[in-house]
Design a protein around this motif. Structure first.
Motif, mmCIF file in Angstrom:
data_model
loop_
_atom_site.group_PDB
_atom_site.id
_atom_site.type_symbol
_atom_site.label_atom_id
_atom_site.label_comp_id
_atom_site.label_asym_id
_atom_site.label_seq_id
_atom_site.Cartn_x
_atom_site.Cartn_y
_atom_site.Cartn_z
ATOM 1 N N THR A 284 0.806 -1.232 0.000
ATOM 2 C CA THR A 284 0.000 0.000 0.000
ATOM 3 C C THR A 284 0.833 1.274 0.000
ATOM 4 N N ASP A 285 2.132 1.191 0.346
ATOM 5 C CA ASP A 285 2.973 2.405 0.405
ATOM 6 C C ASP A 285 2.571 3.354 1.505
ATOM 7 N N SER A 286 1.835 2.902 2.478
ATOM 8 C CA SER A 286 1.334 3.855 3.472
ATOM 9 C C SER A 286 1.320 3.244 4.870
ATOM 10 N N SER A 287 2.137 3.807 5.774
ATOM 11 C CA SER A 287 2.133 3.275 7.143
ATOM 12 C C SER A 287 0.797 3.580 7.808
ATOM 13 N N SER A 288 0.210 4.699 7.411
ATOM 14 C CA SER A 288 -1.045 5.088 8.029
ATOM 15 C C SER A 288 -2.163 4.106 7.638
ATOM 16 N N ASN A 320 7.462 7.832 13.439
ATOM 17 C CA ASN A 320 8.663 6.988 13.432
ATOM 18 C C ASN A 320 8.887 6.380 12.052
ATOM 19 N N MET A 321 9.826 6.908 11.304
ATOM 20 C CA MET A 321 10.012 6.431 9.931
ATOM 21 C C MET A 321 11.478 6.174 9.637
ATOM 22 N N ASP A 322 11.951 5.043 10.047
ATOM 23 C CA ASP A 322 13.357 4.697 9.831
ATOM 24 C C ASP A 322 13.674 4.592 8.343
ATOM 25 N N GLY A 323 12.773 3.935 7.616
ATOM 26 C CA GLY A 323 13.006 3.713 6.189
ATOM 27 C C GLY A 323 13.050 5.028 5.430
ATOM 28 N N THR A 324 12.111 5.918 5.749
ATOM 29 C CA THR A 324 12.059 7.212 5.069
ATOM 30 C C THR A 324 13.311 8.025 5.383
ATOM 31 N N ALA A 325 13.740 7.990 6.644
ATOM 32 C CA ALA A 325 14.918 8.761 7.051
ATOM 33 C C ALA A 325 16.144 8.290 6.259
ATOM 34 N N ALA A 362 7.258 13.743 7.711
ATOM 35 C CA ALA A 362 6.553 13.097 6.596
ATOM 36 C C ALA A 362 5.326 12.350 7.118
ATOM 37 N N ALA A 363 4.205 12.518 6.430
ATOM 38 C CA ALA A 363 3.000 11.792 6.839
ATOM 39 C C ALA A 363 3.122 10.335 6.383
ATOM 40 N N GLY A 364 2.321 9.453 6.960
ATOM 41 C CA GLY A 364 2.399 8.032 6.587
ATOM 42 C C GLY A 364 1.621 7.727 5.325
ATOM 43 N N ILE A 365 1.873 8.502 4.282
ATOM 44 C CA ILE A 365 1.139 8.306 3.024
ATOM 45 C C ILE A 365 2.133 8.159 1.866
ATOM 46 N N PRO A 366 1.684 7.635 0.702
ATOM 47 C CA PRO A 366 2.626 7.447 -0.399
ATOM 48 C C PRO A 366 3.350 8.733 -0.795
ATOM 49 N N SER A 367 4.635 8.587 -1.077
ATOM 50 C CA SER A 367 5.484 9.685 -1.579
ATOM 51 C C SER A 367 5.716 10.841 -0.619
ATOM 52 N N ALA A 368 5.289 10.725 0.631
ATOM 53 C CA ALA A 368 5.467 11.845 1.563
ATOM 54 C C ALA A 368 6.954 12.167 1.717
ATOM 55 N N GLY A 369 7.785 11.120 1.729
ATOM 56 C CA GLY A 369 9.217 11.326 1.923
ATOM 57 C C GLY A 369 9.854 12.085 0.774
ATOM 58 N N LEU A 370 9.321 11.892 -0.414
ATOM 59 C CA LEU A 370 9.853 12.572 -1.593
ATOM 60 C C LEU A 370 9.659 14.084 -1.463
ATOM 61 N N LEU A 406 10.768 2.285 -4.340
ATOM 62 C CA LEU A 406 11.512 2.579 -3.111
ATOM 63 C C LEU A 406 10.556 2.893 -1.968
ATOM 64 N N ASP A 407 9.433 3.515 -2.299
ATOM 65 C CA ASP A 407 8.436 3.848 -1.280
ATOM 66 C C ASP A 407 7.875 2.564 -0.651
ATOM 67 N N MET A 408 7.643 1.562 -1.504
ATOM 68 C CA MET A 408 7.123 0.292 -0.987
ATOM 69 C C MET A 408 8.102 -0.286 0.035
ATOM 70 N N CYS A 409 9.394 -0.216 -0.314
ATOM 71 C CA CYS A 409 10.403 -0.817 0.566
ATOM 72 C C CYS A 409 10.576 0.002 1.846
ATOM 73 N N ARG A 410 10.633 1.352 1.693
ATOM 74 C CA ARG A 410 10.872 2.124 2.918
ATOM 75 C C ARG A 410 9.664 2.083 3.841
ATOM 76 N N THR A 411 8.453 2.005 3.271
ATOM 77 C CA THR A 411 7.264 1.917 4.120
ATOM 78 C C THR A 411 7.285 0.612 4.932
ATOM 79 N N THR A 412 7.763 -0.467 4.308
ATOM 80 C CA THR A 412 7.863 -1.740 5.030
ATOM 81 C C THR A 412 8.797 -1.589 6.228
ATOM 82 N N VAL A 413 9.927 -0.897 6.000
ATOM 83 C CA VAL A 413 10.878 -0.699 7.104
ATOM 84 C C VAL A 413 10.268 0.221 8.175
ATOM 85 N N ASN A 414 9.501 1.225 7.734
ATOM 86 C CA ASN A 414 8.838 2.105 8.702
ATOM 87 C C ASN A 414 7.927 1.305 9.627
ATOM 88 N N VAL A 415 7.128 0.434 9.032
ATOM 89 C CA VAL A 415 6.168 -0.345 9.830
ATOM 90 C C VAL A 415 6.908 -1.353 10.722
HETATM 91 N N1 ASP Z 1 5.085 6.123 2.275
HETATM 92 C C1 ASP Z 1 5.818 6.273 3.502
HETATM 93 C C2 ASP Z 1 4.972 5.787 4.667
HETATM 94 O O1 ASP Z 1 3.775 5.806 4.595
HETATM 95 C C3 ASP Z 1 6.267 7.677 3.749
HETATM 96 C C4 ASP Z 1 7.298 8.049 2.697
HETATM 97 O O2 ASP Z 1 6.929 8.513 1.636
HETATM 98 O O3 ASP Z 1 8.482 7.832 2.942
HETATM 99 O O4 ASP Z 1 5.506 5.374 5.668
#
Ligand code: ASP
Length: 437
Positions: A284-288, A320-325, A362-370, A406-415
Motif C-alpha cells: 500500500t505504500d502507506s504506514s497510516s 517513526n520512519m526509519d526507512g524514510t529517514a 513526513a505523513a504516513g502516506i505514499p510519496s510523503a518522503g519525496l 523505493l516507497d514500498m520498501c521504505r514503508t515496510t521498514v517504517n512499519v
Molecule cells: N510512504 C511512507 C509511509 O507511509 C512515507 C514516505 O513517503 O516515505 O511510511
C-alpha cells in the motif's frame, strides 16, 4: 493452516500475480499506465479506502483505551520518554547507515553524458508534475515545524479528524485518556465505552484484513505496469541498489539486534509473525493505511501488549520512519553527487540531522518522503551558499520515476520499526495477566 499463515500466503499470491499482470499490462497495452488507470482505482476501492476508513476511529479509540489502561501518569511518562527515545535513536542510526553507504558507493558518479541526460530527463519530469511542484514549493524547515506544532496543539479535533491528520487527534486522545483515568469511578462508564469500542474495531479489522490479497494484486499490477522492471538496471540502478542495501541492513540486522538486546526474543520469529503487516505496508505504500493491520497483527499474533501497542503504533505510524529517514539521506546525497557538488563532513552532518527531522515531518502516506526531502536539500543549500553552489529543487524529478518501488520498501521498514518499538515497550507496559488488558 493457521489463519495468519493463510492470510500471508494469499497476500504473497496476490503480489506475485499482480506483478505478473503488471508486466502484461506494460508490454501488452498501447496506452501508458497513469495514476487514473483502472488497476489503481480498483486497488483504492478494495484496500486503501476500507483501511483508511478505519484509521481515524482506530487511532481515537486505541489511544484513549491504551492510556486509560496504563492510567498512572508516571508510568505513562516513562513509556512516553522511552518510546520517543527509541524512535529518534533508530531513525538516527538509519540515516547514518544511508549517509555512509551513499558516500562510500557514490552512485551519482556517472559518466558525463549519462549524467547530463539523467539530469535533463529529471528536470522535465519535475516540470511535468504540477502536483509535486505545488507541494514542494510549500516546504521549508521553519514551515514544516510550525505545521507540526500546529498539529500537536490543535484547535478543533473534528477538523483534524476530517482532514485525516493523526497527530492532533493522538494528542487529544492522550489528554482525554489521562482525564478518564484520573476520573476514577465517575468516568468508569466512559472507560468501558472506549475499551469496548476498541475491541469492536479490532473485530472489524479482522474482517477487512481479508481484502488485503485482492488489494495488493491491483496495486502491484499498477505499480509494475507503470514503472516496469527495466528501471532497475538503468543509470539509477546503483542509487536504488544503495537504498535497497541500506534498508535491508537496517531491517534485517540493526532492528533485530535492538529488539534482541532489549527483549531477548528471537527477532526473526517476531518478524515472521508480523508478515501480514509488513506485506500490507509493501503493497500500500502507506504506514497510516497499514495501521489497522499492524495493530491487529502485533496484538493478536505477535505478543505485543495492548497497553504498549495502542500507544506506540499509532504515534509511530505518523512520526517513526526509519526507512524514510534512510532513503531521504541516500537520495539527497545522490542528487548532490549527480550534480557534481561535493559535500563536506559538516554538510553530511546537516543531512543526518535534517533527514531525521524531515522523516518525522513526513505523513504516513505514499510519496510523503519525496516531498519532505526538499527540507534536507534546502538546509544543505544554505550551508553551500557562501561557495555559490546550490542543488535545484527540480533535481528530485530525477528520482521521481523510481520512487514508487523505493516507497514500498521504505514503508515496510517504517512499519517494521514501529512493530519492534511496540514489542520492546511491551516490557515497560505489559497487559494485566489476570484480565488481559
Ligand atoms: N510512504 C511512507 C509511509 O507511509 C512515507 C514516505 O513517503 O516515505 O511510511
Amino acid at each position: 493452516m493457521k489463519k495468519a499463515n493463510l492470510l500471508t500466503l494469499l497476500i504473497v499470491l496476490g503480489m506475485v500475480l499482480g506483478a505478473l499482470y503488471g508486466q502484461f499490462l506494460l508490454y501488452g497495452c498501447e496506452e501508458p499506465i497513469t495514476g487514473s488507470h483502472w488497476t489503481k482505482t480498483a486497488g483504492d476501492l478494495t484496500l486503501i479506502r476500507p483501511l483508511k476508513l478505519l484509521v481515524i476511529p482506530l487511532i481515537f479509540f486505541s489511544v484513549v483505551a491504551g492510556i486509560t489502561r496504563i492510567g498512572d501518569p508516571s508510568k505513562l511518562g516513562r513509556l512516553g520518554i522511552a518510546t520517543l527515545g527509541y524512535y529518534f535513536a533508530t531513525m538516527l542510526i538509519a540515516v547514518v547507515i544511508g549517509t555512509t553507504l551513499v558516500s562510500l558507493i557514490q552512485p551519482g558518479e556517472l559518466p558525463e553524458d549519462v549524467r547530463m541526460s539523467v539530469i535533463a530527463e529529471g528536470q522535465s519530469a519535475f516540470q511535468g508534475d504540477s502536483g509535486l511542484k505545488g507541494k514542494v514549493e510549500g516546504q521549508s524547515m521553519g514551515g514544516a515545524w510550525t505545521n507540526i506544532l500546529k498539529q500537536v496543539i490543535p484547535s478543533n479535533v473534528i477538523e483534524e479528524m476530517a482532514a485525516g491528520r493523526p497527530l492532533g487527534l493522538i494528542v487529544f486522545a492522550m489528554m482525554l485518556g489521562l482525564a478518564l483515568a484520573a476520573g476514577g469511578s465517575r468516568t468508569q462508564v466512559a472507560r468501558d465505552f472506549f475499551d469496548a469500542g476498541f475491541e469492536g474495531l479490532m473485530i472489524l479489522i479482522q474482517w477487512v484484513i481479508w481484502l488485503t490479497p485482492i488489494g495488493v494484486f491491483f496495486l502491484l499490477a499498477w505499480t509494475v505496469g507503470k514503472i516496469g522492471m527495466a528501471e532497475l538496471i538503468g543509470p539509477l540502478g546503483s542509487y536504488m541498489g544503495v537504498v535497497f542495501v541500506g534498508l535491508l541492513f537496517h531491517m534485517l540486522v540493526v532492528l533485530p539486534l535492538v529488539l534482541w538486546m532489549f527483549t531477548g526474543i528471537n527477532p526473526y520469529g517476531f518478524m515472521s509473525k508480523m508478515k501480514p503487516a509488513l506485506l500490507t505496508a509493501f503493497g500500500t505504500d502507506s504506514s497510516s493505511a497499514t495501521l489497522p493491520v499492524t495493530m491487529e497483527t502485533a496484538e493478536l499474533e505477535a505478543g505485543c501488549s495492548k497497553r504498549a501497542s495502542n500507544f506506540v503504533l499509532p504515534l509511530g505510524s505518523t512520526i517513526n520512519m526509519d526507512g524514510t529517514a534512510l532513503y531521504e539521506a541516500v537520495a539527497v546525497v545522490f542528487l548532490f553527487q549527480l550534480y557534481g557538488i561535493d559535500l563536506s563532513m559538516s554538510e553530511l552532518l546537516i543531512v543526518v540531522i535534517t533527514a531525521t527531522l524531515a522523516a518525522v515531518g513526513a505523513a504516513g502516506i505514499p510519496s510523503a518522503g519525496l516531498v519532505t526531502m526538499v527540507i534536507v536539500i534546502a538546509a544543505v543549500n544554505g550551508s553551500l551558499e557562501s561557495a555559490g553552489l546550490a542543488l535545484p529543487v527540480a533535481a528530485i524529478g530525477v528520482i521521481l520515476g523510481v520512487d514508487r518501488i523505493l516507497d514500498m520498501c521504505r514503508t515496510t521498514v517504517n512499519v517494521w520499526g514501529d512493530a519492534v518499538g511496540a514489542r520492546i515497550m511491551t516490557r515497560l507496559a505489559p497487559d494485566d495477566p489476570s484480565t488481559g488488558e
